[in-house]
Design an enzyme around this catalytic site. Structure first.
Site, short mmCIF file in Angstrom:
data_model
loop_
_atom_site.label_atom_id
_atom_site.label_comp_id
_atom_site.label_asym_id
_atom_site.label_seq_id
_atom_site.Cartn_x
_atom_site.Cartn_y
_atom_site.Cartn_z
N TRP A 154 -20.28 -15.83 -33.79
CA TRP A 154 -20.91 -14.59 -33.29
C TRP A 154 -20.38 -13.41 -34.12
CZ3 TRP A 154 -18.72 -11.21 -28.98
CH2 TRP A 154 -19.63 -10.21 -28.63
N ASP A 235 -14.67 -19.25 -25.84
CA ASP A 235 -15.62 -18.19 -25.50
C ASP A 235 -16.80 -18.87 -24.79
OD1 ASP A 235 -17.34 -16.10 -25.27
OD2 ASP A 235 -17.45 -15.62 -27.41
N LYS A 271 -25.62 -13.29 -19.55
CA LYS A 271 -26.79 -14.16 -19.78
C LYS A 271 -27.14 -14.95 -18.54
CE LYS A 271 -25.41 -13.08 -23.92
NZ LYS A 271 -26.02 -12.33 -24.98
C1 LMR Z 1 -26.03 -11.71 -29.10
O1 LMR Z 1 -25.37 -12.47 -29.82
O2 LMR Z 1 -27.17 -11.33 -29.38
C2 LMR Z 1 -25.46 -11.25 -27.78
O3 LMR Z 1 -24.23 -11.84 -27.57
C3 LMR Z 1 -25.46 -9.78 -27.62
C4 LMR Z 1 -24.41 -9.10 -28.43
O4 LMR Z 1 -23.70 -8.26 -27.86
O5 LMR Z 1 -24.28 -9.35 -29.63
#
Ligand code: LMR
Length: 426
Positions: A154, A235, A271
């Protein structure tokens, strides 16, 4: 000669310009837009009626509208009647919520939970949980401050840990050739990292790839983490979104804990309860016993108090009401499954359109095999750019799409746009 009033105005203007050039902030450079939330900004600025936002991971219903879960609405009705006050929460948040959030993640069979050895604090969603964890580890983890993230991970993981003083490194995760898990690479990398390194693991529905280890692979990862004395930081932002079943999605967390790992865990209710803007989450740490837990709790308070004092109350009350009411809990679980199922049906439809109807060059099986909210399409940055500029279809530059942004009304246009981009016809 100019009247005095003009010369005075001119002098004021010159002074203002001089001051501006001497501004304290004149050397601040413009930063790039956020790789994920910046996509939403670009989408909002686009006036084309066909536009589609597949950037941010936020669930949409089949009409493309944000979805407030009926269980959340019911919980809010209950709260309207019970009229809770708006006093400050304690530094670590709503105690009942913390208990129930931990139960959801660790399960009723969890030995450390039942022994009172899990320290839990409410957090400002998953990001806040990661940030509390990072700040706590930065202060109290007795080994080198190095964290290994899966490649890719992420987009916000790196800045969260870097800004908390960690050196951020990567371990292999995604295999571009198979569009699946690079399990051999992952194992080799984890076996090679220095002992006591911290390793970040996505508990389920890996973001951005949608590729998860199998349960047998998780068991092997747990063994390596133990052999190498690594510290596992989970996570879990998508519990329920991978399989539609919150228990099944907690497998990795529960397996690690059952194997004696003292994990750190970041949870998000953005989510799975659709509580995005309410910012509801939890951070927890497995400790050795209640006395150690109490010491950790006291230090979590010391980390959190100067950050934001104490967390917001409303979202935690909603989540707590759902988790604490048997009927509402069952309803919520079926709504999570409903969201997961709609995403799966979109995966099948998209695969079918690209493969059978449009005969789009390439192998698209991963659209169906990947799980959770995202699909890592394999579209390259040039294609994602042209899709935004010419077709008004927005996604992150790495080709990740939020499957939840697709629906019966836009999936055909999306598939045709992808087809045109791949064939170089946009
Ligand atoms: C995403 O990956 O789109 C979500 O987790 C929202 C974010 O805050 O990035």
């Amino acid at each position: 000669m100019l009247p005095a009033v003009f010369t005075r105005r001119a002098a004021v203007a010159i002074n203002a310009n001089a001051l501006r050039s001497l501004s304290t902030w004149s050397a601040v450079p413009a930063g790039p837009p956020d790789p994920i939330l910046g996509v939403t900004e670009a989408f909002k600025a686009d006036k084309d009626p066909r536009k589609i936002n597949l950037g941010v991971g936020a669930y949409r219903d089949d009409n493309g509208k944000p979805y407030v879960l009926p269980s959340v609405k019911k919980a809010e009705e209950i709260l309207t009647v019970s009229k809770p006050d708006k006093e400050y929460l304690p530094i670590t948040g709503l105690a009942d919520f913390n208990k129930r959030a931990a139960l959801l993640a660790y399960g009723a069979e969890s030995a450390p939970l039942n022994e009172g050895a899990v320290a839990v604090t409410q957090s400002i969603s998953g990001t806040g949980a990661l940030r509390i964890g990072a700040a706590f580890l930065a202060r109290h983890y007795p080994h080198a401050k190095v964290i290994y993230l899966p490649v890719p991970s992420w987009g916000n993981h790196t800045p969260i840990f870097r800004d908390s003083g960690f050196e951020v490194r990567g371990y292999r995760y995604f295999d571009k050739k198979t569009v699946g898990l690079d399990f051999e690479g992952l194992k080799a990398d984890l076996r090679a990292v220095p002992e006591h390194s911290i390793v970040l693991l996505h508990a389920c529905a890996h973001n951005p790839t949608g590729v998860d280890p199998t349960q047998a692979q998780w068991a092997e990862i747990s063994d390596i983490v133990k052999e190498r004395r690594l510290f596992p930081f989970f996570d879990m932002a998508y519990q329920g979104f991978a399989s539609g079943d919150t228990t099944r999605d907690a497998f990795a967390v529960r397996h690690f804990v059952s194997q004696g790992h003292q994990i750190a865990l970041a949870q998000s209710f953005a989510k799975n309860m659709g509580l995005y803007g309410e910012r509801v989450g939890a951070f927890s740490l497995v400790t050795a016993d209640p006395a150690e837990k109490a010491r950790v709790d006291s230090q979590l308070k010391i980390v959190i108090r100067p950050m934001y004092s104490n967390p917001p109350i409303h979202g935690a009350l909603i989540a707590n009401t759902i988790l604490g009411d048997k009927a509402l809990y069952a309803q919520w679980e079926s709504e999570v499954k409903g969201m997961a199922d709609r995403i799966i049906s979109m995966r099948e439809k998209l695969y079918d359109m690209l493969t059978h109807h449009l005969k789009t060059p390439g192998e698209w099986g991963h659209i169906k095999s990947q799980i959770g909210m995202f699909s890592f399409t394999g579209l390259n940055p040039t294609q994602t750019k042209v899709l935004a500029e010419k077709a008004h279809v927005y996604m992150t530059a790495d080709g990740r799409i939020s499957m939840a942004g697709l629906n019966a009304g836009n999936i055909e246009y999306f598939a045709e746009s992808v087809d045109a981009a791949v064939k170089g016809k946009l």
